[in-house]
Design an enzyme around this catalytic site. Structure first.
Site, short mmCIF file in Angstrom:
data_model
loop_
_atom_site.label_atom_id
_atom_site.label_comp_id
_atom_site.label_asym_id
_atom_site.label_seq_id
_atom_site.Cartn_x
_atom_site.Cartn_y
_atom_site.Cartn_z
N SER A 1 0.94 -1.21 -0.15
CA SER A 1 0.08 0.03 0.08
C SER A 1 1.08 1.23 -0.09
CB SER A 1 -0.69 -0.05 1.39
OG SER A 1 -0.02 -0.06 2.44
N GLU B 1 -0.04 10.64 -11.20
CA GLU B 1 -1.18 9.87 -11.83
C GLU B 1 -2.56 9.89 -10.95
OE1 GLU B 1 0.09 5.78 -12.56
OE2 GLU B 1 2.29 6.52 -12.37
N LYS C 1 -5.36 8.62 -8.61
CA LYS C 1 -5.58 7.66 -7.75
C LYS C 1 -6.96 7.04 -7.88
CE LYS C 1 -4.95 6.32 -2.89
NZ LYS C 1 -6.35 5.39 -2.82
N ASP D 1 -9.93 4.69 -7.64
CA ASP D 1 -10.51 4.07 -6.64
C ASP D 1 -11.26 2.68 -6.89
OD1 ASP D 1 -11.63 3.70 -3.89
OD2 ASP D 1 -13.30 5.09 -4.06
N GLU E 1 -5.18 -1.31 -11.95
CA GLU E 1 -6.12 -1.18 -11.09
C GLU E 1 -7.38 -1.33 -11.92
OE1 GLU E 1 -6.97 0.43 -7.15
OE2 GLU E 1 -5.05 0.07 -8.07
N TYR F 1 -6.89 -0.48 -15.52
CA TYR F 1 -5.92 0.64 -15.90
C TYR F 1 -4.47 0.08 -15.49
CZ TYR F 1 -9.60 4.01 -17.02
OH TYR F 1 -10.64 4.65 -17.67
N LYS G 1 -4.47 12.32 -0.81
CA LYS G 1 -5.96 12.03 -0.59
C LYS G 1 -6.77 13.38 -0.75
CE LYS G 1 -7.42 8.47 0.07
NZ LYS G 1 -7.56 7.63 1.04
N CYS H 1 -42.64 -4.10 16.21
CA CYS H 1 -42.24 -3.92 14.71
C CYS H 1 -43.26 -2.91 14.11
CB CYS H 1 -42.33 -5.54 14.03
SG CYS H 1 -42.02 -5.41 12.12
N CYS I 1 -45.76 -5.30 11.49
CA CYS I 1 -46.60 -6.30 11.82
C CYS I 1 -47.05 -6.10 13.39
CB CYS I 1 -45.80 -7.74 11.73
SG CYS I 1 -44.70 -7.93 12.91
N CYS J 1 -37.43 -8.23 14.25
CA CYS J 1 -38.71 -8.67 14.34
C CYS J 1 -38.50 -10.23 14.37
CB CYS J 1 -39.57 -8.21 13.42
SG CYS J 1 -41.33 -9.02 13.29
N CYS K 1 -44.16 -12.08 9.34
CA CYS K 1 -44.00 -10.39 9.27
C CYS K 1 -44.13 -10.06 7.76
CB CYS K 1 -42.97 -9.70 9.84
SG CYS K 1 -42.70 -8.06 9.66
#
Length: 724
Positions: free
Chosen positions: A88, A120, A122, A124, A190, A240, A330, A425, A428, A443, A448
């Protein structure tokens, strides 16, 4: 030359030409985003290739465009050790931290060194390593795709990776020469799910009564680990590429040259990468990226900055968990402050009550957020939140709306209304309980209506019995009452990865917690999932907005689901903690639903992947008369209650094997399956406990380590001899 040989030669030429043409157009469409064919024209080429390969099956090759989607992965994913750890990155959250990193880098190098960075986006997504090996005519073909895993050992997901259109199944000799690459190399990059594909997938999930995926990253991760490549193919993923290695070492002198070589070889690389000579240029790139992020077709959550020179990277080295020569900047979380108007409760399939925050709608990152999940009572207590409070809301991962804290100052006074879970609930009106050791309120009324509606939606969903057309609107009509929950949060306990509430534009919600409405009720056509199989087209035609075509289609879909395999039937029962992998393990181990129903906890925990908690849940489920009655009702409807039982031999019992290199006839998965079927185990790393290393061509460091430790080394024939 005989006429048959001439025909064979012509077929080979036609197939080769078609494959080259299809690969070219796939590259234009998926990588370059510059299609020159219509979908119909492309499909015509593929269908022609399929027809020729059907006539000449001996000419089918693994890298043919028709072979992207294979069969289901039957035995999970094999563990594979990485050639070089997939580490990482350390993070920087502001300019000060980024400049401090740059100073450390500069100080660790010679004063005369010219320092250059590569910036580059990042992405996700999730990291993936692709291994290519030598093939005919000087080309390289995809041999293996491996997830990051724990950074040292990942999972072999080759069958799923092959379905990703931006992953080349092969790289021809011309492209290898242009890129300056050998026939054997490794690519790292990625996997991401584009925003459009994510929106489409969530729409399908909601139509099937499932909760939406939390964000594109979770969706991509869950997709790449599904056991059915056909599902992976349906969900558009992109790959990528950003690193090139051979034998665990970087191939080219700089990162910028690596990106150029990858693009020349036909891989998709991020077009926004840029070199920078100063930290000011890096900061300018970061600012530019943050302004562009909403307009991109994929999610990014920051910028990765790398030292460009590989020689300098070697000098800088690594900390215990991250390279010193790279850092991830980030982006700040996107959030806002708004008022908590109310808390509503959603009843899930297992009876779980999920609290949902109704917010004064607020814009965050171009999206209007009106609702957010509060998860459970413990989260409410941790936040100390009350109705009427002003709360800070962030889109965690840039997608999930979540409350991070209560805001209290002169402009934002505290609310006064405590959040109290109902004792009855909301659907119900039966008692709600919270068992010892449990976080959630539930519940416990098996009848229900809210639970039944969620059970039906779960049963019909694509990952279970796959009954198209049985969505929320149809279920509401079959049950004779509207599904009027304010927020649709399907219970996700049986999913591989947790899902959270997605962002929705919504009307202002009432101040009352009473979510029922005075709606006319109709006679229910369905009281359990087994009743689906008793429906007729005439029954459906009595419902509103249901015509003959819709009725006939749904009945056909329900009837088709009778042939679903045993593990899907198990999933359909909705047993807590039993997800897809667990259901497959149960089906493979016991071979029939009857054997699973009568198994003791001790017998269940002996099955692969079954722990004490899951075993107890299964035994408890089948101890309830209502559940056994449901099973018998499904049996009467002709569903599949048996599966091919996995038989484990004893020839290799007690032996541990490590596979390395390319074997002459067996794939790695085939070799693993045969070893395990004979009672042996397959490990990802070599140690003194390893019994045998099975080595093929281009065996790497594992073979060296085996020799250093004196571990027995076998070739493929040696393994086959043991199996005899």
């Amino acid at each position: 030359m005989s006429s048959s040989n001439q025909a064979h030669g012509t077929a080979t030429q036609q197939i080769d030409a078609l494959r080259a043409e299809i690969v070219h157009h796939e590259h234009l469409y998926y990588v370059m985003d510059q299609p020159t064919l219509t979908d119909a024209q492309y499909d015509k080429l593929v269908n022609r290739l399929k027809a020729l390969e059907a006539e000449h099956p001996e000419l089918v090759t693994p890298d043919s465009p028709t072979q992207r989607v294979g069969g289901k992965v039957k035995d999970g994913f094999a563990k594979v050790a990485h050639s070089r750890p997939m580490l990482s990155l350390d993070n920087a959250y502001n300019e000060e931290e980024l400049r401090a990193w740059a100073v450390r880098v500069r100080g660790a190098l010679h004063s005369s060194d010219v320092l250059e960075f590569v910036c580059e986006y990042k992405l996700d997504g999730l990291s993936l390593a692709l291994h290519y090996g030598a093939a005919s005519h000087g080309s390289a073909h995809l041999q293996r795709g491996v997830t990051r895993g724990d950074g040292t050992v990942g999972e072999d997901v080759t069958g799923n990776v092959r379905t990703i259109r931006t992953v080349p199944l092969s790289v021809n000799a011309e492209k290898l020469k242009k890129a300056g690459l050998p026939q054997t190399f490794e690519v790292r990059g990625e996997v991401v799910m584009p925003k459009a594909a994510f929106a489409r997938m969530n729409a399908e999930r909601e139509a099937a009564g499932q909760s939406p995926a939390a964000n594109p990253r979770n969706a991509a991760a869950g997709t790449i680990r599904t056991v059915e490549p056909s599902i992976v193919a349906q969900r558009r993923l992109d790959y990528y590429a950003y690193f090139l290695l051979r034998d665990g070492e970087f191939l080219l002198p700089t990162q910028s040259e690596t990106l150029d070589a990858l693009a020349a070889a036909g891989f998709l690389t991020n077009p926004h990468a840029r070199t920078a000579k100063t930290i000011e240029e890096v900061l300018a790139f970061i600012a530019e990226g943050e302004t562009k992020r909403d307009a991109l077709g994929y999610e990014i959550d920051g910028i990765v900055i790398k030292v460009n020179s590989v020689a300098q990277q070697r000098r800088l080295g690594f900390t215990g968990k991250a390279p010193r020569w790279a850092i991830a900047y980030k982006f700040p979380a996107r959030g806002a402050v708004t008022k908590l108007l109310n808390v509503l409760f959603q009843v899930g399939r297992t009876g779980k009550l999920t609290p949902v925050a109704a917010l004064d709608p607020v814009g965050i990152g171009g999206i209007t957020v009106a609702r957010a999940t509060l998860h459970n009572p413990d989260e409410i207590a941790r936040l100390g939140v009350r109705i009427g409070d002003y709360v800070a809301v962030e889109r965690g991962g840039d997608v999930i709306p979540k409350i991070t804290e209560v805001v209290e100052d002169t402009e934002h006074p505290r609310g006064t209304r405590e959040i109290v879970f109902p004792t009855l609930c909301p659907k119900c009106k039966e008692p709600v309980v919270r068992e010892d050791g449990e976080i959630d309120f539930r519940c416990v009324n098996a009848s229900c209506p809210a639970r039944l509606s969620e059970e039906l939606l779960h049963y019909a969903s694509r990952g279970v019995m796959n009954i198209e057309g049985l969505g929320e609107a149809m279920v509401a009509q079959l049950l004779g009452h509207p599904l009027n929950d304010p927020v649709s949060l399907a219970d996700v306990e049986a999913q591989d990865a947790p899902m959270s509430l997605d962002v929705r534009d919504a009307e202002m919600l009432e101040e009352s917690n009473d979510t029922t409405a005075d709606e006319p009720t109709r006679t229910a056509l369905v009281h359990t999932v087994a009743d689906l199989y008793r429906l007729t087209a005439d029954d459906l035609l009595k419902l509103e907005r249901v015509g003959p075509k819709t009725a006939e289609s749904l009945i056909a879909q329900i009837d088709r689901s009778r042939s679903a395999p045993l593990y899907r039937v198990l999933l359909g029962l909705g047993i807590r903690h039993v997800g897809e992998r667990t259901a497959q393990d149960l089906a493979d181990t016991f071979g029939s639903l009857d054997a699973i129903m009568t198994a003791t906890e001790e017998e269940l925990v002996r099955a692969e992947g079954i722990g004490p908690i899951v075993a107890k849940t299964i035994v408890d489920y089948f101890s309830i008369e209502k559940n056994r009655a449901l099973v018998e009702a499904l049996r009467a409807q002709g569903l599949q209650f048996t599966a091919e039982k996995r038989v484990v031999g004893t020839a290799l019992a007690g032996l541990t094997f490590v596979l390395t290199g390319t074997l002459p006839t067996l794939t790695r998965d085939e070799a693993k399956a045969r070893i395990e079927a004979a009672g042996g185990k397959v490990a990802g790393t070599v140690s003194r406990k390893t019994s045998h290393v099975v080595a093929g061509e281009e065996a790497g460091s594992k073979l060296d380590k085996a020799r250093d430790l004196g571990v027995s080394v076998l070739d493929e024939q040696g393994l086959l001899d043991l199996l005899k």
